[in-house]
Design an enzyme around this catalytic site. Structure first.
Site, PDB file in Angstrom:
ATOM      1  N   CYS A  63       9.884 -24.548 -10.527  1.00 35.20           N
ATOM      2  CA  CYS A  63       9.170 -23.834  -9.451  1.00 35.20           C
ATOM      3  C   CYS A  63       7.660 -24.111  -9.521  1.00 35.20           C
ATOM      4  O   CYS A  63       6.989 -24.243  -8.495  1.00 35.20           O
ATOM      5  CB  CYS A  63       9.420 -22.337  -9.552  1.00 35.20           C
ATOM      6  N   HIS A  67       4.664 -24.636  -6.785  1.00 38.17           N
ATOM      7  CA  HIS A  67       3.955 -23.378  -6.536  1.00 38.17           C
ATOM      8  C   HIS A  67       2.906 -23.025  -7.580  1.00 38.17           C
ATOM      9  O   HIS A  67       2.174 -22.045  -7.397  1.00 38.17           O
ATOM     10  CB  HIS A  67       4.967 -22.232  -6.421  1.00 38.17           C
ATOM     11  N   HIS A 160      18.742   9.595   4.858  1.00 38.58           N
ATOM     12  CA  HIS A 160      17.390   9.168   4.515  1.00 38.58           C
ATOM     13  C   HIS A 160      16.307   9.619   5.496  1.00 38.58           C
ATOM     14  O   HIS A 160      15.122   9.590   5.139  1.00 38.58           O
ATOM     15  CB  HIS A 160      17.365   7.655   4.352  1.00 38.58           C
ATOM     16  N   CYS A 201      26.248   1.971  -0.529  1.00 37.23           N
ATOM     17  CA  CYS A 201      26.203   2.982   0.529  1.00 37.23           C
ATOM     18  C   CYS A 201      27.339   2.781   1.529  1.00 37.23           C
ATOM     19  O   CYS A 201      27.978   3.746   1.966  1.00 37.23           O
ATOM     20  CB  CYS A 201      24.862   2.944   1.255  1.00 37.23           C
TER      21      CYS A 201
END
Length: 240
Positions: A63, A67, A160, A201
């Protein structure tokens, strides 16, 4: 989650509607002092091993050749995802996999690398793109958040937006601001992705279990990050 408990919780609260911007709070604010302390401890905190692995992978996978030093070049990046890349809305997790496709969803290496990249944005305010290009995705994400679904006929907003600050199965209900992901959950005893949490969820709602990378979940993540606009990134967070 037990269906009866969820139904009892939902029935007990009147619809409160979307949370005003001034009242929005980080999930960490609902946690115990001990849990918040674990999140802030970068020496012996529960996510530290993933951060160390992520730093090692940054070099091992090359990487840095593109970067450079992640501590400089990745600062603020996680605060801007999901983002449009070549016309497609992608999460930070998906963008990392685009560069390193050998890393499987929810694998330790992918979570470690994502946590390491996201850590460089800790303290940076969330600022996803809101424009004519992203508005359709944002609208669909909002629709998913508010749409009742599953055998229990529940919507994300019922917990929420309408019931935040209350408790479900002994744990506080946060406002669903994803500023701490990827996150270490004590329940999981590991770091996990936001998609893993979404799927938890959906399972609790007895709804269709969408796969990693599903368009609906990417759009939902964009909407939740938009709701969290201006909040500081906290990744990797710690939750019960």
């Amino acid at each position: 989650m037990k269906a009866g408990l969820i139904l009892l919780l939902v029935a007990g609260f009147a619809a409160a509607g979307e949370i005003p911007l001034a009242e929005r709070r980080s999930g960490a604010e609902f946690m115990s002092r001990e849990t918040r302390a674990m999140q802030e401890d970068e020496i012996t905190g529960p996510a530290v091993l993933w951060l160390l692995d992520g730093e090692a992978l940054w070099g091992k996978l090359g990487c840095a050749s593109c970067h450079g030093d992640a501590k400089a070049t990745m600062k603020g990046v996680a605060a801007r995802y999901p983002a449009l890349v070549d016309g497609k809305l992608v999460t930070l997790e998906q963008q990392i996999r685009h560069k390193a496709p050998q890393l499987a969803f929810e694998s330790r290496d992918l979570l470690a690398l994502e946590a390491y990249v996201a850590r460089q944005s800790r303290g940076v305010p969330v600022s996803v793109e809101v424009s004519g290009r992203t508005q359709p995705f944002l609208d669909r994400g909002k629709d998913f958040f508010n749409r009742r679904q599953g055998q229990l006929n529940l919507a994300c907003a019922q917990c929420h937006d309408d019931s935040w600050g209350k408790k479900l199965a002994g744990n506080p209900i946060p406002q669903a601001h994803p500023t701490g992901y990827p996150i270490y959950r004590l329940e999981w005893q590991t770091v996990g992705s936001l998609t893993r949490r979404f799927r938890n969820c959906l399972t609790g709602m007895r709804a269709e279990l969408l796969p990693h990378g599903a368009r609906e979940l990417v759009e939902l993540e964009l909407y939740l990050m938009w709701r969290a606009r201006g909040m500081p990134m906290e990744a990797p967070g710690v939750r019960p």
